[in-house]
Design an enzyme around this catalytic site. Structure first.
Site, short mmCIF file in Angstrom:
data_model
loop_
_atom_site.label_atom_id
_atom_site.label_comp_id
_atom_site.label_asym_id
_atom_site.label_seq_id
_atom_site.Cartn_x
_atom_site.Cartn_y
_atom_site.Cartn_z
N PRO A 2 0.85 -1.18 0.00
CA PRO A 2 0.00 0.00 0.00
C PRO A 2 0.89 1.25 0.00
CG PRO A 2 -0.76 -1.58 1.61
CD PRO A 2 0.53 -2.09 1.09
N PRO A 36 -0.60 -5.57 4.53
CA PRO A 36 0.61 -5.95 5.26
C PRO A 36 1.32 -4.72 5.82
CG PRO A 36 0.99 -6.07 2.89
CD PRO A 36 -0.46 -5.70 3.07
N ARG A 41 3.78 2.39 2.77
CA ARG A 41 4.72 3.49 2.56
C ARG A 41 3.94 4.76 2.28
NH1 ARG A 41 7.79 -0.43 -1.36
NH2 ARG A 41 6.08 -1.74 -0.63
N ARG A 73 -8.60 -7.21 -2.68
CA ARG A 73 -9.50 -6.83 -1.57
C ARG A 73 -10.93 -6.73 -2.08
NH1 ARG A 73 -4.02 -5.09 -1.22
NH2 ARG A 73 -3.34 -6.05 0.69
O1 LIG Z 1 0.61 -6.10 -4.05
C1 LIG Z 1 1.06 -4.97 -4.11
O2 LIG Z 1 1.81 -4.57 -4.97
C2 LIG Z 1 0.68 -4.01 -3.08
C3 LIG Z 1 0.60 -4.57 -1.69
C4 LIG Z 1 1.64 -5.03 -0.95
C5 LIG Z 1 3.03 -4.90 -1.28
C6 LIG Z 1 4.07 -5.23 -0.44
O3 LIG Z 1 3.83 -5.78 0.72
C7 LIG Z 1 5.46 -4.97 -0.76
O4 LIG Z 1 5.74 -4.27 -1.73
O5 LIG Z 1 6.32 -5.42 -0.01
C8 LIG Z 1 -0.74 -4.56 -1.13
O6 LIG Z 1 -0.87 -5.16 -0.06
O7 LIG Z 1 -1.66 -3.99 -1.69
#
Ligand SMILES: O=C(O)C/C(=C\C=C(/O)C(=O)O)C(=O)O
Length: 126
Positions: A2, A36, A41, A73
């Site tokens: 995110p 997560p 960020r 989601r």
């Molecule tokens: O899936 C995605 O790109 C975005 C994401 C999580 C990404 C990480 O955890 C990472 O870059 O380490 C999300 O949960 O939407």
């Protein structure tokens, strides 16, 4: 990851405590339970070149924020995090709204393709 990205016009500089705001945004995202923690960020970007409306009012200000997330989601999860972040923004920037000509906006965007990622911060939250 995110990603939370907030853009703000430089004529708001003196009115904002954006570090505290970003901390609250991250807490809101973490509280959802479907993102997560180690992937969140948040950052603020100051805009120095912009035009609002017809450009006639130098005091015009705006803040636009975007939450970028991976796919997967539910609609309810996306709606809830969007509602809660915009409620936080509305509350946090209420003084700005009262003091300036001000436009506030928020969008949620899903990555359309899988993102490339390598992140060792996740291990801290396992
Ligand atoms: O899936 C995605 O790109 C975005 C994401 C999580 C990404 C990480 O955890 C990472 O870059 O380490 C999300 O949960 O939407």
């Amino acid at each position: 990851m995110p990603h939370f990205i907030v853009e703000y016009t430089d004529n708001l500089n003196e009115d904002l405590d954006l570090h505290r705001f970003l901390q609250q945004v991250n807490e809101t995202i973490i509280a959802q339970g479907c993102f997560p923690t180690g992937g969140i960020r948040s950052r603020a970007i100051k805009l120095e070149d912009y035009v609002v409306a017809d450009g006639s009012c130098e005091d015009d200000t705006f803040i636009h924020a975007k939450l970028k997330i991976g796919q997967g989601r539910s609609e309810a999860e996306k709606q809830k995090v969007s509602d809660e972040i915009f409620a936080l923004m509305t509350d946090y920037f209420a003084d700005v709204f009262a003091k300036h000509p001000f436009a506030l906006s928020f969008e949620l965007e899903e990555f359309q393709r899988t993102t490339y990622k390598k992140n060792n911060i996740h291990a801290r939250y396992k």
